[in-house]
Design an enzyme around this catalytic site. Structure first.
Site, short mmCIF file in Angstrom:
data_model
loop_
_atom_site.label_atom_id
_atom_site.label_comp_id
_atom_site.label_asym_id
_atom_site.label_seq_id
_atom_site.Cartn_x
_atom_site.Cartn_y
_atom_site.Cartn_z
N LYS A 1 16.38 -4.32 -17.74
CA LYS A 1 16.31 -4.06 -16.11
C LYS A 1 17.67 -3.63 -15.73
O LYS A 1 18.42 -4.84 -15.90
CB LYS A 1 15.64 -5.04 -15.63
CG LYS A 1 16.38 -4.63 -13.71
CD LYS A 1 15.58 -5.79 -12.82
CE LYS A 1 15.79 -5.25 -11.04
NZ LYS A 1 15.08 -7.03 -10.77
N TYR B 1 18.44 -8.62 -17.68
CA TYR B 1 18.47 -8.19 -16.27
C TYR B 1 20.15 -8.02 -15.93
O TYR B 1 21.48 -8.89 -16.44
CB TYR B 1 18.89 -8.96 -15.43
CG TYR B 1 18.16 -8.58 -13.92
CD1 TYR B 1 19.01 -7.32 -13.32
CD2 TYR B 1 18.76 -10.11 -12.99
CE1 TYR B 1 18.52 -7.48 -11.66
CE2 TYR B 1 18.39 -9.58 -11.94
CZ TYR B 1 18.27 -8.16 -11.48
OH TYR B 1 19.34 -8.06 -9.32
#
Length: 294
Positions: free
Chosen positions: A163, A135
């Protein structure tokens, strides 16, 4: 390795009215509602799930509740961010034991680590044995997981994708050029741009409140219906923009209340939206409702 494609919801954590407890029954209901609306996966214990405001016991049970309620209908990627490597690995191991499909991990969150420390951190997480979705959130985290750093990190077993939430849409094609990682759009207000730039999926926050609109947007893009995708996106974008603000969780939970899916309010230190923000969210939400009627 598992492929994470489609619309994944960064699922919220419902609290009791006084916020002293987690409403696990309501959480299971929300899981079922989202799956019925067509979402492709769930991500508990991320920022939207207020993981930092949960006790260890609550966090464990949230993960277990989501996985049990999902009942293998869609993948579950568990957020494992924690102040230390040992704690993050512990959450990754708990996710594996609980039946998660994968984990989502920020780089170390306590300070700005060196490149070598980031690599060592993700190597430790890899040893837990689940696919890892890195992330990259440069708004809330000191480390920018650049395409060059991702190129090195993908040499680690179990690193599956990223992400991407830097806000720089140019990152997505660069990541795809320099790595073989899967890329998921991370910012709701760059979802269309991210998908057109090559992202294979989208981890969405506002999808907690408007899952049908988000799923429809994704499917129109994948079908090449760009005019319709643009129409949907423009209608939901005013609400999507809340995803890139510090009050995103409050906006999501209030939008869910407007959608007839209340989950309580946020825990302190997050405070409720003021009257002006509530009005802005209401107006933005109404635009999302209209898009399915037109």
């Amino acid at each position: 390795m598992e492929r994470f494609e489609g619309v994944y919801v960064a699922i919220v954590t419902p609290f009791t009215p006084d916020t002293t407890g987690v409403d696990y029954a309501r959480l299971a209901e929300h899981v079922n509602w989202l799956i019925e609306k067509g979402v492709d996966g769930l991500v508990p214990c991320g920022t939207c799930g207020e993981y930092q405001q949960l006790s260890s016991e609550e966090r464990s049970r949230v993960v277990e509740t989501v996985i049990e309620a999902t009942d293998n209908r869609v993948p579950v990627i568990v957020g494992v961010a924690a102040p230390t490597t040992v704690q993050a690995v512990g959450w990754a191991e708990h996710a594996r034991r609980s039946g998660a499909t994968g984990v989502m991990a920020l780089p170390p969150i306590s300070y700005k680590p060196t490149w070598a420390e980031v690599v060592a951190y993700f190597q430790a997480l890899s040893d837990a044995g689940l696919p890892i979705m890195i992330y990259n959130n440069t708004h809330d985290n000191a480390t920018d997981v650049t395409p060059d750093l991702l190129h090195e990190l993908e040499q680690i077993e179990n690193i599956a994708g990223v992400k991407e939430f830097s806000g720089d849409i140019r990152r997505i094609p660069e990541i795809l050029e320099k790595t073989n990682l899967q890329v998921l759009a991370g910012a709701d207000d760059l979802a269309l741009e991210g998908l057109l730039a090559g992202a294979q999926g989208w981890i969405a926050g506002l999808a907690n409140a408007i899952p049908e609109q988000c799923v429809q947007l994704y499917r129109e893009v994948k079908a090449g219906n760009f005019e319709e995708a643009t129409r949907i996106y423009r209608s939901i974008l005013p609400l999507m923009r809340w995803d890139s603000t510090p009050r995103l969780v409050q906006a999501i939970k209030y939008s869910m209340e407007l959608a007839g899916q209340p989950v309580g309010v946020t825990r302190a230190p997050r405070l409720p939206l003021d009257a002006n923000d509530r009005k802005a969210v209401e107006e933005a939400y109404l635009g999302c409702v209209q898009v399915l009627k037109s």
